[in-house]
Design a protein around this motif. Structure first.
Motif, PDB file in Angstrom:
ATOM      1  N   TYR A  64      -6.906  -1.468  -1.160  1.00 50.62           N
ATOM      2  CA  TYR A  64      -6.616  -0.666  -0.026  1.00 50.62           C
ATOM      3  C   TYR A  64      -7.676   0.443   0.054  1.00 50.62           C
ATOM      4  O   TYR A  64      -7.505   1.401   0.823  1.00 50.62           O
ATOM      5  CB  TYR A  64      -5.237   0.047   0.221  1.00 50.62           C
ATOM      6  CG  TYR A  64      -4.278  -1.249  -0.195  1.00 50.62           C
ATOM      7  CD1 TYR A  64      -4.231  -1.970   1.114  1.00 50.62           C
ATOM      8  CD2 TYR A  64      -3.367  -1.633  -1.160  1.00 50.62           C
ATOM      9  CE1 TYR A  64      -3.283  -3.184   1.164  1.00 50.62           C
ATOM     10  CE2 TYR A  64      -2.714  -2.523  -1.053  1.00 50.62           C
ATOM     11  CZ  TYR A  64      -2.456  -3.526   0.173  1.00 50.62           C
ATOM     12  OH  TYR A  64      -1.573  -4.549  -0.069  1.00 50.62           O
ATOM     13  N   GLU A 120      -8.593   2.749   3.215  1.00 50.32           N
ATOM     14  CA  GLU A 120      -7.573   3.341   3.893  1.00 50.32           C
ATOM     15  C   GLU A 120      -7.266   4.570   3.972  1.00 50.32           C
ATOM     16  O   GLU A 120      -7.953   5.208   3.121  1.00 50.32           O
ATOM     17  CB  GLU A 120      -6.246   2.038   3.797  1.00 50.32           C
ATOM     18  CG  GLU A 120      -6.354   0.702   3.877  1.00 50.32           C
ATOM     19  CD  GLU A 120      -6.415   0.292   5.398  1.00 50.32           C
ATOM     20  OE1 GLU A 120      -6.146   1.193   6.100  1.00 50.32           O
ATOM     21  OE2 GLU A 120      -6.940  -0.962   5.757  1.00 50.32           O
ATOM     22  N   MET A 129       0.903  -1.232   0.199  1.00 43.20           N
ATOM     23  CA  MET A 129      -0.049   0.159  -0.158  1.00 43.20           C
ATOM     24  C   MET A 129       0.923   1.395  -0.041  1.00 43.20           C
ATOM     25  O   MET A 129       0.720   2.234  -0.917  1.00 43.20           O
ATOM     26  CB  MET A 129      -0.890  -0.076   1.364  1.00 43.20           C
ATOM     27  CG  MET A 129      -1.933   1.154   1.210  1.00 43.20           C
ATOM     28  SD  MET A 129      -2.870   1.456   2.749  1.00 43.20           S
ATOM     29  CE  MET A 129      -1.573   1.733   4.031  1.00 43.20           C
TER      30      MET A 129
END
Length: 356
Positions: free
Chosen positions: A313, A316, A276
């Protein structure tokens, strides 16, 4: 098989074998002569000076994290400032980096500082003969699949390097010593370095040639390499180039000796997967360089990183992390677009995949 070479005699014997059996067949007599005359000077100051032209060798050495470290944590910006001051004092010109989107080169993205010579090598422009230092943001897509599993790996990094075209081999070795000096200033001392010599066959689009390379290994961690190149040219003689480059973030990791490479390149206020952070970091570099999503060239790489963030992701704090990396890359390269424009381009592409 693991083998170590502890004594001067063992190292010299190995170097002599490699020079006689392999190097003479691929390098000029000038290169061979200088290596043979300087091997004691440049090799025996280190723990070893070995070759792997014929086979690959492994070294039984302590992990670098167990070696002495600086009392104060050093940032990549701090380290570059020390390097620039060091090389400027030695007469090197500090030059600005290229835009990461390599519009007039032979790769979609800049992968190394030596690409400052692309127009000379590929377009027959007049050679530049000043000695230069550059901190060049670079992207190497071949590392994308290794980021999560292989420590010390990222798809984007700063390639700190010295470049000299028209360099004789003596001048190249002098530049190697300059790098040994600045590494010592940074706390990476020569007693803890292994320097590996090898040759490799290359072709940068102008014909095959052989590079003579010295790899700097600090406590098992490869920091960079010094290559001496004779690049073929169609309408003039080969271009001799001294190309010495290191990964800035690896150097800083070696200085700080943290548990993970990502401790150097990750904002401390966030947690998450290495993949990420790497995707946010490289996407941020592409975005502030003016790259936009497309189905080819640099834009295709932009799209791939955005897709990874979207599929794995999203949810996030990826956009806050991207903003952090805008600031990071802004220390090393002049942004082509504003943060607002860059973030808009990133958000648009990431959310495009969410909505598909």
């Amino acid at each position: 098989m693991t083998k170590t070479y502890q004594t001067k005699e063992q190292v010299l014997e190995k170097a002599e074998t490699i020079l006689s059996k392999s190097l003479r067949g691929v390098a000029s007599s000038e290169v061979v002569g200088v290596i043979e005359s300087q091997i004691g000077v440049y090799g025996m100051k280190r723990k070893g000076f070995l070759g792997d032209i014929v086979e690959k060798y492994f070294f039984e050495i302590n992990p670098f994290v167990g070696l002495p470290k600086k009392k104060k944590t050093v940032s990549p910006v701090d380290a570059v400032a020390i390097m620039e001051k060091h090389f400027a004092s030695l007469g090197f010109t500090i030059v600005p980096p290229r835009n990461i989107a390599n519009s007039d080169g032979r790769t979609d993205l800049v992968i190394a500082g030596v690409q400052m010579f692309d127009d000379i090598i590929h377009q027959n422009k007049e050679a530049r003969e000043e000695k230069m230092f550059v901190a060049q943001p670079s992207v190497r897509m071949q590392f994308q699949s290794q980021v999560q599993s292989q420590e010390g790996t990222s798809t984007s990094f700063v390639n700190v390097c010295t470049e000299k075209m028209g360099s004789g081999f003596d001048a190249h070795l002098e530049a190697v010593d300059h790098w040994c000096g600045v590494l010592s200033k940074l706390g990476l001392h020569m007693n803890d370095l292994v320097i590996v010599m090898r040759t490799s066959e290359k072709d940068w689009g102008t014909g095959p040639f052989v590079a003579l390379e010295l790899f700097f290994i600090y406590g098992g961690l490869e920091l960079g390499d010094a290559a001496y190149l004779l690049i073929p040219q169609a309408s003039r003689g080969p271009l001799p180039v001294s190309d010495i480059g290191f990964g800035l973030e690896r150097i800083v990791w070696a200085m700080n000796k943290t548990k993970s490479y990502f401790d150097v390149i990750t904002p401390w206020t966030f947690n998450g997967a290495k993949e990420m952070f790497d995707s946010c970091r490289t996407l941020a570099l592409l975005a502030i360089s003016g790259v936009k999503a497309s189905n080819k060239g640099p834009g295709l790489q932009f799209r791939r990183f955005a897709k990874t963030l979207s599929e794995k992701y999203y949810g996030e704090d990826i956009f806050q992390i991207v903003l952090h990396y805008f600031d990071y890359w802004g220390r090393f390269t002049k942004p082509s677009v504003s943060k607002v424009e860059a973030l808009y381009a990133v958000r648009l592409e990431v959310e495009r995949f969410v909505n598909l």
